[in-house]
Design a protein around this motif. Structure first.
Motif, PDB file in Angstrom:
ATOM      1  N   ARG A 614       0.960  -1.165  -0.039  1.00  0.00           N
ATOM      2  CA  ARG A 614      -0.062   0.001   0.046  1.00  0.00           C
ATOM      3  C   ARG A 614       0.713   1.311  -0.199  1.00  0.00           C
ATOM      4  NH1 ARG A 614      -5.597  -1.253   2.777  1.00  0.00           N
ATOM      5  NH2 ARG A 614      -5.682  -3.585   2.845  1.00  0.00           N
ATOM      6  N   PRO A 615       0.724   1.980  -1.072  1.00  0.00           N
ATOM      7  CA  PRO A 615       1.629   3.446  -1.098  1.00  0.00           C
ATOM      8  C   PRO A 615       1.342   4.138   0.013  1.00  0.00           C
ATOM      9  CG  PRO A 615       0.915   2.827  -3.415  1.00  0.00           C
ATOM     10  CD  PRO A 615       0.149   1.720  -2.366  1.00  0.00           C
ATOM     11  N   TYR A 616       2.244   4.622   0.732  1.00  0.00           N
ATOM     12  CA  TYR A 616       1.962   5.851   1.949  1.00  0.00           C
ATOM     13  C   TYR A 616       2.060   7.104   1.705  1.00  0.00           C
ATOM     14  CZ  TYR A 616       6.812   5.437   2.943  1.00  0.00           C
ATOM     15  OH  TYR A 616       8.187   5.413   2.881  1.00  0.00           O
ATOM     16  N   PHE A 617       2.860   7.638   0.726  1.00  0.00           N
ATOM     17  CA  PHE A 617       3.120   8.946   0.498  1.00  0.00           C
ATOM     18  C   PHE A 617       3.074   9.123  -0.928  1.00  0.00           C
ATOM     19  CE2 PHE A 617       6.432  12.459  -0.189  1.00  0.00           C
ATOM     20  CZ  PHE A 617       5.322  13.423   0.031  1.00  0.00           C
ATOM     21  N   PHE A 618       2.190   9.873  -1.526  1.00  0.00           N
ATOM     22  CA  PHE A 618       1.914  10.105  -3.000  1.00  0.00           C
ATOM     23  C   PHE A 618       1.321  11.474  -3.375  1.00  0.00           C
ATOM     24  CE2 PHE A 618      -1.349   7.358  -1.286  1.00  0.00           C
ATOM     25  CZ  PHE A 618      -2.348   8.008  -1.535  1.00  0.00           C
ATOM     26  N   GLY A 619       1.396  11.930  -4.319  1.00  0.00           N
ATOM     27  CA  GLY A 619       0.681  13.289  -4.460  1.00  0.00           C
ATOM     28  C   GLY A 619       0.669  13.501  -6.033  1.00  0.00           C
ATOM     29  N   SER A 620      -0.132  14.601  -6.560  1.00  0.00           N
ATOM     30  CA  SER A 620       0.044  15.044  -8.126  1.00  0.00           C
ATOM     31  C   SER A 620       0.115  16.569  -8.155  1.00  0.00           C
ATOM     32  CB  SER A 620      -1.338  14.601  -8.646  1.00  0.00           C
ATOM     33  OG  SER A 620      -2.500  15.058  -7.943  1.00  0.00           O
ATOM     34  N   TRP A 621       0.260  17.151  -9.376  1.00  0.00           N
ATOM     35  CA  TRP A 621       0.342  18.519  -9.587  1.00  0.00           C
ATOM     36  C   TRP A 621      -0.089  18.636 -11.062  1.00  0.00           C
ATOM     37  CZ3 TRP A 621       4.188  15.214  -8.274  1.00  0.00           C
ATOM     38  CH2 TRP A 621       5.209  15.106  -9.486  1.00  0.00           C
ATOM     39  N   GLY A 622      -0.436  20.061 -11.213  1.00  0.00           N
ATOM     40  CA  GLY A 622      -0.839  20.083 -12.599  1.00  0.00           C
ATOM     41  C   GLY A 622      -1.123  21.780 -12.978  1.00  0.00           C
ATOM     42  N   ALA A 623      -0.962  21.884 -14.122  1.00  0.00           N
ATOM     43  CA  ALA A 623      -1.379  23.367 -14.842  1.00  0.00           C
ATOM     44  C   ALA A 623      -2.014  23.313 -15.996  1.00  0.00           C
ATOM     45  CB  ALA A 623      -0.124  23.928 -14.887  1.00  0.00           C
ATOM     46  N   ARG A 624      -3.191  24.110 -16.215  1.00  0.00           N
ATOM     47  CA  ARG A 624      -3.764  24.314 -17.523  1.00  0.00           C
ATOM     48  C   ARG A 624      -3.973  25.799 -17.939  1.00  0.00           C
ATOM     49  NH1 ARG A 624      -8.148  22.839 -15.837  1.00  0.00           N
ATOM     50  NH2 ARG A 624      -9.438  24.531 -15.940  1.00  0.00           N
ATOM     51  N   PHE A 625      -3.744  25.833 -19.179  1.00  0.00           N
ATOM     52  CA  PHE A 625      -3.888  27.324 -19.692  1.00  0.00           C
ATOM     53  C   PHE A 625      -5.057  27.292 -20.740  1.00  0.00           C
ATOM     54  CE2 PHE A 625       0.578  26.316 -18.792  1.00  0.00           C
ATOM     55  CZ  PHE A 625       0.903  27.508 -18.057  1.00  0.00           C
ATOM     56  N   ARG A 626      -5.648  28.292 -20.927  1.00  0.00           N
ATOM     57  CA  ARG A 626      -6.900  28.669 -21.909  1.00  0.00           C
ATOM     58  C   ARG A 626      -6.716  29.880 -22.548  1.00  0.00           C
ATOM     59  NH1 ARG A 626     -12.330  28.859 -18.716  1.00  0.00           N
ATOM     60  NH2 ARG A 626     -11.814  26.674 -18.494  1.00  0.00           N
ATOM     61  N   PHE A 627      -6.704  29.642 -23.833  1.00  0.00           N
ATOM     62  CA  PHE A 627      -6.613  30.617 -24.877  1.00  0.00           C
ATOM     63  C   PHE A 627      -8.092  30.796 -25.703  1.00  0.00           C
ATOM     64  CE2 PHE A 627      -2.430  29.043 -24.233  1.00  0.00           C
ATOM     65  CZ  PHE A 627      -1.638  30.337 -23.660  1.00  0.00           C
ATOM     66  N   ARG A 628      -8.761  31.738 -25.267  1.00  0.00           N
ATOM     67  CA  ARG A 628     -10.117  31.762 -25.927  1.00  0.00           C
ATOM     68  C   ARG A 628      -9.884  32.577 -27.340  1.00  0.00           C
ATOM     69  NH1 ARG A 628     -13.676  33.596 -20.623  1.00  0.00           N
ATOM     70  NH2 ARG A 628     -13.186  31.673 -19.545  1.00  0.00           N
TER      71      ARG A 628
END
Length: 722
Positions: A614-628
């Motif tokens: 069982r994993p005990y330390f984990f995470g995620s990160w992200g970025a999104r850009f929007r050009f209208r």
């Protein structure tokens, strides 16, 4: 102008389909995807822009859930439907959740929430157990485009689900409550022979109240990605090689139709849903990839139906009921007469058919399950509500071993009855600033089954549970929540009877019991000069008796009880959206110290060790850009990136083995990036996405040590008409 826009849509479709064909020819490897986020109180100008993935807010049912006393995270899938992410990846990017699988699309999956996993977390589709609703292949393989949102309940499960979950529940919501007319379709293709198609349509006649919806999906994958293994060379010695998987194909097909009436004087809702689903899956190797298989397969078919009826019985009294029946067919075949090497070649005939255990297995199981629930809501006075619920279920499984082998019996047949009931009292005080929910639950468990040696076992259990959830709104942007439950979780049919394939029956399992505590703040800042900010922090504690855990083996696995275990941890998830909504940053992190505290029983020698695999330390990160405004005034181009980290963990008890030779799954970092182009024409939105998963082609492994795909390329096109 309308004609020009429609021509632009057609051109967009042709370009996307041509790109998807090109991507399908690209043979690389891996398994990651898209991004989650925070909500969007869409203005008239932005009404066609899909909301972010993680919803926090006021008005909608999802937003009201987040602001309630319940410990719940709501994940909106509108943006995920346009990207190439699958359901497992969406959930893996939510704080507190780990999703591990032993391969590509269609592979077995282990879902973990706050350290507890597998059947300790109950899964539902619109309140019906997931397998009984037509999805026996697990939550990670449910098509994203058939689901509106996901509700993740941590630790404390609301009475309305009638569930005996230990660590929480996940409810997939497939339809909005008003059956708003729409038609949507999606097509995805990419590396390793992956093709996914889904269609979803619904309509409503306001005058008669008639509603109708239909969904269908088709998934196919070769899963022929490269893996690193030890293969025998010409000199009969093992040497490290990189070879494609040759026996890991998967396909799934399913559909459902629902019809009925809503908002009639005699029925607020009366609907019937029928469904049929099936999948076939080849099995490439044992769990730790030391032995290849060439003829081992499994398949399942399930069909059934659900009837719902909701109606006020009086001014202050409401009734909600549902009844579900499902027929499930499982078939596991292992009668191969040849030995295979990692190149897919037949090395020679076997002395005895059967690759997994060295004996032939041609097992079939038939499972009939009935599930029902009745919920009565009584409004005692303003801000005071009493609820009563009763949820019986009855499962019968029969089986047959078709391989003509002396002294071989098929285990896992039997009968299982459960009755979960309870009462819940909700108070809303201080003009709604304070909400408190107190509940009491009752559990009845009756099981009669036999093991593979023909021995019969009967289990009769009766348990109680109690709990409380409280929420206080400090101000418009800060909420404080806390909850406690003395929870009981009854063994599931697959744990008791096995899965008809690689998980063996264990009819002697005892129910689990746990003290569950959640506490933490929720921060939500909206429409300020600094942009939108959401932050959700949750500290949790789980003290569990008779923990049911799966223990990996080189051949078959089995569920066993650990007399005592304890989990302490913290999870956090947040997002920031800039003014003008042109950029969004988000991330989540989870730390969970989950240890064996048994002082007696077979696992007492491992007291103090982390619970295995069982994993005990984990995470995620992200970025999104929007050009209208690209290329049209209502169109947009949205590049995005997401990363994930899973710290190294032990696959077996950490106290076993010499230092430097312990069974460890190494730390893993993966990256994915893509771009979505959305085009509008009237009420029609068409979005196409190109994505690269596992950008660095990292070697990624699951909890048992099986290698997952490396770099992969995907293209998806999704159309939605409202």
């Amino acid at each position: 102008m309308r004609t020009k826009r429609r021509l632009a849509l057609v051109l967009h479709l042709l370009v996307a389909l041509d790109a998807s064909h090109a991507a399908a020819q690209t043979a690389s490897s891996s398994d990651e995807s898209k991004t989650p986020k925070a909500p969007n109180d869409a203005s008239a100008k932005d009404k066609k822009e899909p909301a972010e993935v993680t919803v926090r807010g006021k008005g909608s049912p999802a937003q009201r859930l987040v602001r309630s006393a319940e410990s719940v995270t709501v994940v909106d899938l509108r943006r995920a439907k346009e990207q190439t992410v699958d359901m497992g990846e969406v959930l893996a990017r939510t704080q507190g959740i780990s999703v591990a699988r032993d391969g590509g699309l269609g592979s077995s999956t282990r879902f973990s929430l706050n350290g507890l996993s597998d059947e300790q977390i109950r899964f539902f589709l619109d309140g019906v157990p997931l397998a009984s609703a037509g999805f026996p292949f697990g939550i990670a393989n449910v098509p994203v485009n058939l689901i509106e949102r996901v509700e993740v309940y941590r630790g404390v499960v609301p009475l309305r689900f009638g569930a005996d979950a230990l660590g929480g529940a996940v409810n997939l919501v497939s339809l909005d409550s008003n059956y708003a007319p729409r038609l949507s379709a999606s097509y995805q293709t990419g590396s390793n022979g992956i093709y996914r198609l889904s269609v979803d349509g619904r309509t409503r006649d306001i005058d008669s109240g008639f509603v109708f919806s239909a969904t269908a999906f088709l998934d196919r994958a070769k899963n022929n990605y490269d893996v690193d293994v030890n293969a025998t060379n010409a000199a009969a010695h093992l040497e490290p090689v990189t070879v494609p998987r040759f026996h890991d194909g998967y396909w799934a097909l399913g559909g459902a139709v629902e019809a009925g009436v809503v908002d009639r004087p005699w029925a607020r809702r009366l609907t019937a849903r029928v469904f049929a689903t099936g999948f076939d899956k080849d099995i490439q190797s044992n769990l730790i990839m030391t032995l290849p298989y060439g003829d081992v397969t499994r398949k399942e078919r399930v069909y059934g139906g659900t009837v719902r009826y909701e109606q006020p019985l009086a001014k202050n009294l409401e009734l909600e009921t549902l009844a579900n029946y499902s027929r499930r067919f499982m078939h596991f075949t292992d009668v191969g007469a040849f030995t295979y090497d990692w190149y897919g070649r037949r090395v020679g005939p076997r002395l005895r058919p059967g690759e997994v255990e060295g004996k032939p297995r041609d097992q079939v199981f038939w499972q009939d399950a009935v599930f029902a629930r009745a919920l009565v809501t009584w409004t005692l006075a303003k801000d005071h509500v009493l609820r009563f619920a009763a949820t019986p279920s009855y499962t019968v499984r029969t089986g047959d071993e078709r391989a003509d082998t002396p002294l071989q019996d098929v285990g896992g047949a039997g009968r299982l009855f459960t009755l979960n009931s309870g009462v819940e009292y909700e108070m809303n005080l201080l003009e709604g600033r304070l909400q408190n929910i107190f509940f009491v639950k009752d559990y009845v468990y009756r099981a009669s089954s036999n093991d593979e040696f023909g021995r019969s076992f009967d289990v009769n259990e009766h348990r109680f549970g109690i709990g409380n959830a409280i929420r206080y709104r400090v101000n418009d942007w800060l909420y404080a929540k806390a909850s406690y439950e003395r929870a009981t979780r009854l063994p599931s049919p697959d744990e008791t009877f096995g899965d008809g394939a690689l998980i063996k029956a264990n009819p002697q399992l005892e129910p689990e019991e746990s003290h569950n505590i959640n506490v933490g703040p929720h921060i939500e800042v909206r429409r300020k000069r600094i942009g939108d900010i959401t932050l959700d922090v949750n500290g949790f504690f789980r003290d569990t008796d008779n923990l049911i855990n799966v223990f990996p083996a080189t051949i078959q696995t089995t569920y066993q009880n650990i007399f005592a275990a304890r989990a302490i941890g913290v999870e956090a998830g947040g997002a920031w959206t800039a003014p003008g909504r042109f950029v969004t940053l988000d991330g989540s992190v989870t730390y969970n110290d989950f240890r064996n505290t048994a002082t007696e029983g077979p696992f007492a020698p491992e007291n103090g060790d982390r619970v295995v695999a069982r994993p005990y330390f984990f995470g995620s990160w992200g970025a999104r850009f929007r050009f209208r405004g690209l290329p049209g005034p209502n169109d947009s181009v949205e590049p995005y990136y997401v990363g994930r980290y899973v710290h190294s963990f032990f696959r077996a008890w950490e106290s076993q083995g010499a230092t430097g030779f312990k069974d460890v799954v190494d730390a893993q970092v993966t990256h994915a990036a893509g771009v979505t182009w959305a085009v509008f024409a009237g009420d029609t939105r068409v979005a196409s996405t190109f994505e690269v998963d596992n950008l660095t082609d990292a070697r990624v492994f699951d909890i048992f040590g099986a290698q997952r795909p490396g770099r992969q390329f995907f293209v998806k096109i999704a159309a939605d008409v409202r």
